[in-house]
Scaffold this motif. Sequence first.
Motif, PDB file in Angstrom:
ATOM      1  N   THR A  45      40.977  42.470  17.843  1.00  0.00           N
ATOM      2  CA  THR A  45      40.007  41.426  17.522  1.00  0.00           C
ATOM      3  C   THR A  45      40.632  40.315  16.680  1.00  0.00           C
ATOM      4  OG1 THR A  45      39.129  42.465  15.493  1.00  0.00           O
ATOM      5  CG2 THR A  45      38.133  43.111  17.597  1.00  0.00           C
ATOM      6  N   SER A  46      41.579  40.677  15.827  1.00  0.00           N
ATOM      7  CA  SER A  46      42.251  39.644  15.030  1.00  0.00           C
ATOM      8  C   SER A  46      43.227  38.842  15.879  1.00  0.00           C
ATOM      9  CB  SER A  46      42.994  40.286  13.848  1.00  0.00           C
ATOM     10  OG  SER A  46      42.086  40.835  12.918  1.00  0.00           O
ATOM     11  N   HIS A  73      38.080  41.773  12.678  1.00  0.00           N
ATOM     12  CA  HIS A  73      37.684  40.387  12.428  1.00  0.00           C
ATOM     13  C   HIS A  73      36.167  40.326  12.286  1.00  0.00           C
ATOM     14  CE1 HIS A  73      36.572  36.263  13.795  1.00  0.00           C
ATOM     15  NE2 HIS A  73      37.508  35.965  12.916  1.00  0.00           N
ATOM     16  N   ASP A  74      35.664  39.577  11.307  1.00  0.00           N
ATOM     17  CA  ASP A  74      34.238  39.671  10.971  1.00  0.00           C
ATOM     18  C   ASP A  74      33.308  39.260  12.105  1.00  0.00           C
ATOM     19  OD1 ASP A  74      34.743  36.931  10.779  1.00  0.00           O
ATOM     20  OD2 ASP A  74      34.158  36.774   8.673  1.00  0.00           O
ATOM     21  N   TYR A 129      36.816  34.787  21.386  1.00  0.00           N
ATOM     22  CA  TYR A 129      37.023  35.957  20.547  1.00  0.00           C
ATOM     23  C   TYR A 129      37.321  37.124  21.473  1.00  0.00           C
ATOM     24  CZ  TYR A 129      35.212  33.310  16.630  1.00  0.00           C
ATOM     25  OH  TYR A 129      35.050  32.362  15.659  1.00  0.00           O
ATOM     26  N   MET A 130      37.654  38.238  20.897  1.00  0.00           N
ATOM     27  CA  MET A 130      37.953  39.405  21.711  1.00  0.00           C
ATOM     28  C   MET A 130      37.123  40.594  21.239  1.00  0.00           C
ATOM     29  SD  MET A 130      41.608  41.249  22.504  1.00  0.00           S
ATOM     30  CE  MET A 130      42.447  39.751  23.007  1.00  0.00           C
ATOM     31  N   LYS A 141      38.177  42.576  25.996  1.00  0.00           N
ATOM     32  CA  LYS A 141      37.526  41.590  26.857  1.00  0.00           C
ATOM     33  C   LYS A 141      37.270  40.301  26.070  1.00  0.00           C
ATOM     34  CE  LYS A 141      33.404  40.789  29.694  1.00  0.00           C
ATOM     35  NZ  LYS A 141      32.112  41.322  30.182  1.00  0.00           N
ATOM     36  N   PRO A 142      37.582  39.133  26.660  1.00  0.00           N
ATOM     37  CA  PRO A 142      37.328  37.882  25.953  1.00  0.00           C
ATOM     38  C   PRO A 142      35.838  37.584  25.850  1.00  0.00           C
ATOM     39  CG  PRO A 142      38.084  37.421  28.178  1.00  0.00           C
ATOM     40  CD  PRO A 142      38.224  38.906  27.973  1.00  0.00           C
ATOM     41  N   VAL A 143      35.456  36.949  24.769  1.00  0.00           N
ATOM     42  CA  VAL A 143      34.069  36.559  24.536  1.00  0.00           C
ATOM     43  C   VAL A 143      34.005  35.039  24.435  1.00  0.00           C
ATOM     44  CG1 VAL A 143      32.110  36.673  22.950  1.00  0.00           C
ATOM     45  CG2 VAL A 143      33.551  38.696  23.308  1.00  0.00           C
ATOM     46  N   LYS A 144      33.166  34.429  25.266  1.00  0.00           N
ATOM     47  CA  LYS A 144      32.970  32.989  25.208  1.00  0.00           C
ATOM     48  C   LYS A 144      32.210  32.634  23.939  1.00  0.00           C
ATOM     49  CE  LYS A 144      30.925  29.194  27.930  1.00  0.00           C
ATOM     50  NZ  LYS A 144      30.113  28.889  29.137  1.00  0.00           N
ATOM     51  N   ALA A 145      32.670  31.603  23.237  1.00  0.00           N
ATOM     52  CA  ALA A 145      32.014  31.222  21.989  1.00  0.00           C
ATOM     53  C   ALA A 145      32.124  29.722  21.764  1.00  0.00           C
ATOM     54  CB  ALA A 145      32.648  31.971  20.815  1.00  0.00           C
TER      55      ALA A 145
END
Length: 457
Positions: free
Chosen positions: A176-177, A231-232, A280-281, A286-290
């Motif tokens: 995540t980081s 990661h927060d 983000y991950m 898996k990638p996260v759209k943000a």
Amino acid sequence: MKQKVTAVFDIGKTNKKFFLFDEAYQQVHKEYIKFDEISDEDGYPTEDLASLQKWLKQVFNRILATEAYEIKAINFSTYGASFVHLDENGNPLTPLYNYTKQIDQHIIDGFLEKYGPREEFLNTTGCADLSLLNSGLQLYWIKHGKPEIYKNIKYSLHLPQYLSYVFIGIPLSEYTSIGCHTGLWNYEIKDYYDWVYEEGIHKILPPIVSTETSVNMNYNGKRIKIGVGIHDSSAALLSYVRSVKKKFVLVSTGTWSIAFNPFDDDAISKDLEDKEAINYMRINGKPVKATRLFLGNEYKIQVQKLDKHFDVSEDYHRSIKFDYDTYFEIIKDFQHYFKWESITDPDMPSETKIPFDEFEHAYHQLMTELVLLQIKSIKKVIGDDEIKRLYVDGGFSDNEVYIKLLSHYFRDKKLRTTDSSLGSALGAAIAISDSKLNSKFLKNNYSLKKHVPFIVK
């Protein structure tokens, strides 16, 4: 008999929090502290890393010694885009450089000249903003701008993993980081981007482990499971992904307001100029759209100006409740009156105007303009997805004016808020547990609240 608990340090840029959760993930203890910033070698404000580390140990050792709790596990959630660079003895070599610090343009130009074109970089890393908010560029900047420091770096740890290192003494990396708008990760091949290897930077990045990894160790005579940190923003998302079965967008608010859409298969933006589209991950890679919005930062700046203009106390804004008549007076002949200092928007005027006699009226105007920006950000992350649920957590979930306006403008969606202080902390606790979450988890653990749009007169 001692109560069995999981401990979490949740480190934001402003508030440093410590939580204890019982086996049902109910909060049983909380404390927090703020530190004054110090300056780096260029005089730029930054985190007081030494005071933070001292506080971590003091708090944890005190709780360990108490007769009330038995700590079974501990994990760490922190803001991203921040590296701690360690020498061969495990000591920090540099200040924790602030991600808002500017770096020389020639460093950025040199990077693009070697590893561009920018379009390819964006399409594979999900990171359009080449600045220190891109933590990978920080490593490039140190290597080429501060070579005497770089040659003494044994390991560079993202901040969550550094806090874990303080306790376990093992340098590690986790997904995540790495995947948090760093420019380090190639989402297509699921490995570090080629430039990381070509620069030799991979040599100072510790081994990658799963975010769910923990180390069982004897700490001060107690057997404790210690996590590797998370990661927060990814931590805040985790509880929702595991407990909500239908599609949703999570708006995690604070200094930055980040809108997450974990359900978009085409998560990486193709717009080179859209610096607010980031990735983000999830802990599964898996990638996260943000999309991001500097909401809390701009809010703080503008409220301070309003405090001074109307000569009210710095906490006065917290008492403001939504007023229907004031809002409709504002939108009847709506104009933009606020010039943003940390946000760029084509609708903002060249200078701020405050044509109001009362703080309450000016505040409603400010919140209306900020919420209109928030709406753009949320709509962008939804895209063409059929998403009917919005969750809001973080500091603005307690702001009645913000929530009333958001609910009004998204009348076609189900809006829910959750407890402002728990999102990333609970996510960090869940990340190192083996528990499965059910559909009532948010209601039972996050003080889930439903919000109905106000009736238009």
